[in-house]
Scaffold this active site. Structure first.
Site, mmCIF file in Angstrom:
data_model
loop_
_atom_site.group_PDB
_atom_site.id
_atom_site.type_symbol
_atom_site.label_atom_id
_atom_site.label_comp_id
_atom_site.label_asym_id
_atom_site.label_seq_id
_atom_site.Cartn_x
_atom_site.Cartn_y
_atom_site.Cartn_z
ATOM 1 N N GLY A 117 0.817 -1.216 0.000
ATOM 2 C CA GLY A 117 0.000 0.000 0.000
ATOM 3 C C GLY A 117 0.845 1.256 0.000
ATOM 4 O O GLY A 117 0.570 2.214 0.728
ATOM 5 N N ARG A 177 -1.585 -1.420 -6.272
ATOM 6 C CA ARG A 177 -2.182 -1.740 -7.582
ATOM 7 C C ARG A 177 -1.937 -0.628 -8.597
ATOM 8 O O ARG A 177 -1.973 -0.866 -9.789
ATOM 9 C CB ARG A 177 -3.696 -1.964 -7.413
ATOM 10 C CG ARG A 177 -4.052 -3.232 -6.672
ATOM 11 C CD ARG A 177 -5.505 -3.247 -6.270
ATOM 12 N NE ARG A 177 -5.795 -2.099 -5.383
ATOM 13 C CZ ARG A 177 -6.966 -1.842 -4.847
ATOM 14 N NH1 ARG A 177 -7.996 -2.634 -5.085
ATOM 15 N NH2 ARG A 177 -7.126 -0.780 -4.055
ATOM 16 N N TYR A 200 -15.489 -3.527 9.108
ATOM 17 C CA TYR A 200 -14.147 -2.908 9.122
ATOM 18 C C TYR A 200 -13.497 -3.139 10.494
ATOM 19 O O TYR A 200 -12.340 -3.559 10.576
ATOM 20 C CB TYR A 200 -14.221 -1.410 8.796
ATOM 21 C CG TYR A 200 -12.842 -0.762 8.865
ATOM 22 C CD1 TYR A 200 -11.850 -1.115 7.956
ATOM 23 C CD2 TYR A 200 -12.531 0.169 9.855
ATOM 24 C CE1 TYR A 200 -10.568 -0.553 8.037
ATOM 25 C CE2 TYR A 200 -11.265 0.738 9.942
ATOM 26 C CZ TYR A 200 -10.287 0.374 9.026
ATOM 27 O OH TYR A 200 -9.024 0.923 9.107
HETATM 28 P P1 NDP Z 1 -4.994 5.149 1.756
HETATM 29 O O1 NDP Z 1 -6.321 4.899 1.102
HETATM 30 O O2 NDP Z 1 -4.385 6.485 1.614
HETATM 31 O O3 NDP Z 1 -3.953 4.044 1.275
HETATM 32 C C1 NDP Z 1 -4.317 2.688 1.210
HETATM 33 C C2 NDP Z 1 -3.233 1.916 0.481
HETATM 34 O O4 NDP Z 1 -3.623 0.516 0.473
HETATM 35 C C3 NDP Z 1 -3.053 2.348 -0.959
HETATM 36 O O5 NDP Z 1 -1.679 2.409 -1.249
HETATM 37 C C4 NDP Z 1 -3.718 1.238 -1.754
HETATM 38 O O6 NDP Z 1 -3.026 1.027 -2.986
HETATM 39 C C5 NDP Z 1 -3.478 0.021 -0.847
HETATM 40 N N1 NDP Z 1 -4.451 -1.037 -1.119
HETATM 41 C C6 NDP Z 1 -5.773 -1.026 -0.861
HETATM 42 N N2 NDP Z 1 -6.345 -2.157 -1.337
HETATM 43 C C7 NDP Z 1 -5.335 -2.878 -1.897
HETATM 44 C C8 NDP Z 1 -5.296 -4.125 -2.561
HETATM 45 N N3 NDP Z 1 -6.395 -4.870 -2.740
HETATM 46 N N4 NDP Z 1 -4.097 -4.571 -3.025
HETATM 47 C C9 NDP Z 1 -2.982 -3.834 -2.850
HETATM 48 N N5 NDP Z 1 -2.950 -2.645 -2.229
HETATM 49 C C10 NDP Z 1 -4.131 -2.174 -1.770
HETATM 50 O O7 NDP Z 1 -5.228 4.786 3.295
HETATM 51 P P2 NDP Z 1 -4.266 4.906 4.575
HETATM 52 O O8 NDP Z 1 -2.884 5.185 4.200
HETATM 53 O O9 NDP Z 1 -4.943 5.799 5.537
HETATM 54 O O10 NDP Z 1 -4.421 3.430 5.147
HETATM 55 C C11 NDP Z 1 -3.346 2.524 5.277
HETATM 56 C C12 NDP Z 1 -3.713 1.496 6.332
HETATM 57 O O11 NDP Z 1 -3.930 2.143 7.571
HETATM 58 C C13 NDP Z 1 -4.981 0.717 6.040
HETATM 59 O O12 NDP Z 1 -4.765 -0.625 6.461
HETATM 60 C C14 NDP Z 1 -6.030 1.387 6.919
HETATM 61 O O13 NDP Z 1 -7.070 0.498 7.266
HETATM 62 C C15 NDP Z 1 -5.176 1.758 8.106
HETATM 63 N N6 NDP Z 1 -5.669 2.858 8.937
HETATM 64 C C16 NDP Z 1 -6.015 4.071 8.399
HETATM 65 C C17 NDP Z 1 -6.445 5.098 9.233
HETATM 66 C C18 NDP Z 1 -6.889 6.431 8.708
HETATM 67 O O14 NDP Z 1 -7.667 7.110 9.402
HETATM 68 N N7 NDP Z 1 -6.418 6.883 7.567
HETATM 69 C C19 NDP Z 1 -6.475 4.922 10.676
HETATM 70 C C20 NDP Z 1 -6.113 3.615 11.121
HETATM 71 C C21 NDP Z 1 -5.696 2.639 10.274
HETATM 72 P P3 NDP Z 1 -3.717 0.795 -4.419
HETATM 73 O O15 NDP Z 1 -5.083 1.389 -4.367
HETATM 74 O O16 NDP Z 1 -2.793 1.449 -5.379
HETATM 75 O O17 NDP Z 1 -3.705 -0.694 -4.558
HETATM 76 C C1 8X3 Z 2 -9.402 4.097 10.512
HETATM 77 C C2 8X3 Z 2 -9.796 4.858 11.699
HETATM 78 O O1 8X3 Z 2 -11.769 5.510 13.170
HETATM 79 O O2 8X3 Z 2 -12.125 5.565 10.786
HETATM 80 O O3 8X3 Z 2 -9.021 2.805 10.841
HETATM 81 O O4 8X3 Z 2 -11.983 3.475 11.934
HETATM 82 S S1 8X3 Z 2 -11.505 4.825 11.907
#
Ligand code: NDP
Ligand code: 8X3
Length: 251
Positions: free
Chosen positions: A9, A34, A151
């Site tokens: 990611g 991706r 989620y």
């Molecule tokens: P973004 O949407 O900015 O980034 C998500 C990343 O995950 C992208 O690079 C995307 O790449 C990749 N991804 C998603 N689905 C796939 C797939 N099927 N195959 C390969 N890559 C995939 O989100 P965040 O950076 O915020 O999130 C990163 C992680 O942190 C996640 O696990 C999220 O659940 C977690 N998180 C986020 C929070 C928030 O508030 N932002 C808080 C807590 C946790 P691409 O689409 O190019 O494949």
């Molecule tokens: C992402 C944070 O609070 O939207 O994991 O679930 S929250």
């Protein structure tokens, strides 16, 4: 430091910020996602200072995950750190109104995808002798909130998998760190609300959320401790957030 860091990611948010942060400390990067064009752009940006290998695959596709790792060139087969970051939320609905497709995508990505990547990369981490797995969980994996249902479940699973890995991988000397961020302003909410930007922006109104860089700094800190020290479990929120549910927002 010249370690090799495998980041899932890396095309956005935390993963992209981690790529920049680890590049600053001279680490070489295997960047996955991706969206190939974003990985290529990161390689152009960071590749002058460190080596960057973009790998395009969908973590939901088990064969693609194993083929990508099996196909790593010899020079890239010594991996020090795996950052399991790829993930997403889709929808925020009452349980009975949730979409089965959304549920499957979240479980296939956040849980099964993390398992596939970990299983594929583990032999390389074990061979390195001092491997470190860093899993991105969430405050949503610590408490459930209304309309968080699947989620939250997927992130509770990340918490449980991290604890299990830590026990089972003890004999290999592999560190396992789970980092659980609260609300962070990335593309996360645009993805969750399927491009509805006004709904996505509302999530971050009335307070200062975490940034992707805040989380990347924390990931990098956990990866920079002496060999005998491991941060097992770390919850990080912005100051206006107490847990998965309670915020202090200005009107
Ligand atoms: P973004 O949407 O900015 O980034 C998500 C990343 O995950 C992208 O690079 C995307 O790449 C990749 N991804 C998603 N689905 C796939 C797939 N099927 N195959 C390969 N890559 C995939 O989100 P965040 O950076 O915020 O999130 C990163 C992680 O942190 C996640 O696990 C999220 O659940 C977690 N998180 C986020 C929070 C928030 O508030 N932002 C808080 C807590 C946790 P691409 O689409 O190019 O494949
Ligand atoms: C992402 C944070 O609070 O939207 O994991 O679930 S929250």
């Amino acid at each position: 430091m010249n370690r090799t860091v495998f980041i899932t990611g890396a095309t956005s948010g935390f993963g992209e910020a981690c790529a920049r942060k680890f590049a600053q400390s001279g680490d070489h990067l295997i960047l996955t996602g991706r969206r190939k064009e974003r990985l290529d752009a990161l390689k152009d940006e960071l590749g002058e200072n460190v080596q960057v290998l973009p790998l395009v695959f969908d973590v939901q596709d088990r064969n693609a995950v194993f083929a990508a790792v099996a196909g790593l060139p010899e020079a890239w087969r010594k991996i020090d750190i795996l950052i399991n970051n790829a993930g997403l939320a889709l929808g925020r609905d009452y349980f009975e109104e949730g979409s089965l497709e959304d549920w499957e995508t979240m479980i296939d990505t956040n849980v099964k995808g993390l398992l596939y990547v970990s299983k594929a990369v583990l032999p390389l981490l074990i061979a390195t002798g001092n491997g470190h797995i860093i899993n991105l969980g969430s405050v949503a994996g610590k408490e459930v909130y209304e309309k968080g249902n699947v989620y939250c479940s997927s992130k509770f699973a990340v918490d449980a998998i991290s604890k299990s890995m830590r026990i089972d991988l003890l004999r290999h000397g592999i560190k396992v760190t789970a980092i659980h961020p609260g609300a962070a302003d990335t593309e996360f909410s645009s993805v969750r609300f399927k491009g509805d930007e006004s709904q996505a922006r509302k999530i971050y109104e009335g307070y200062t959320p975490l940034s992707a860089e805040d989380v990347a700094d924390t990931v990098h800190y956990c990866a920079s401790l002496p060999p005998h020290v491991c941060i097992n479990d770390l919850v990080i929120t912005c100051t206006a957030q107490a847990d998965a549910i309670y915020f202090f927002k200005k009107a």
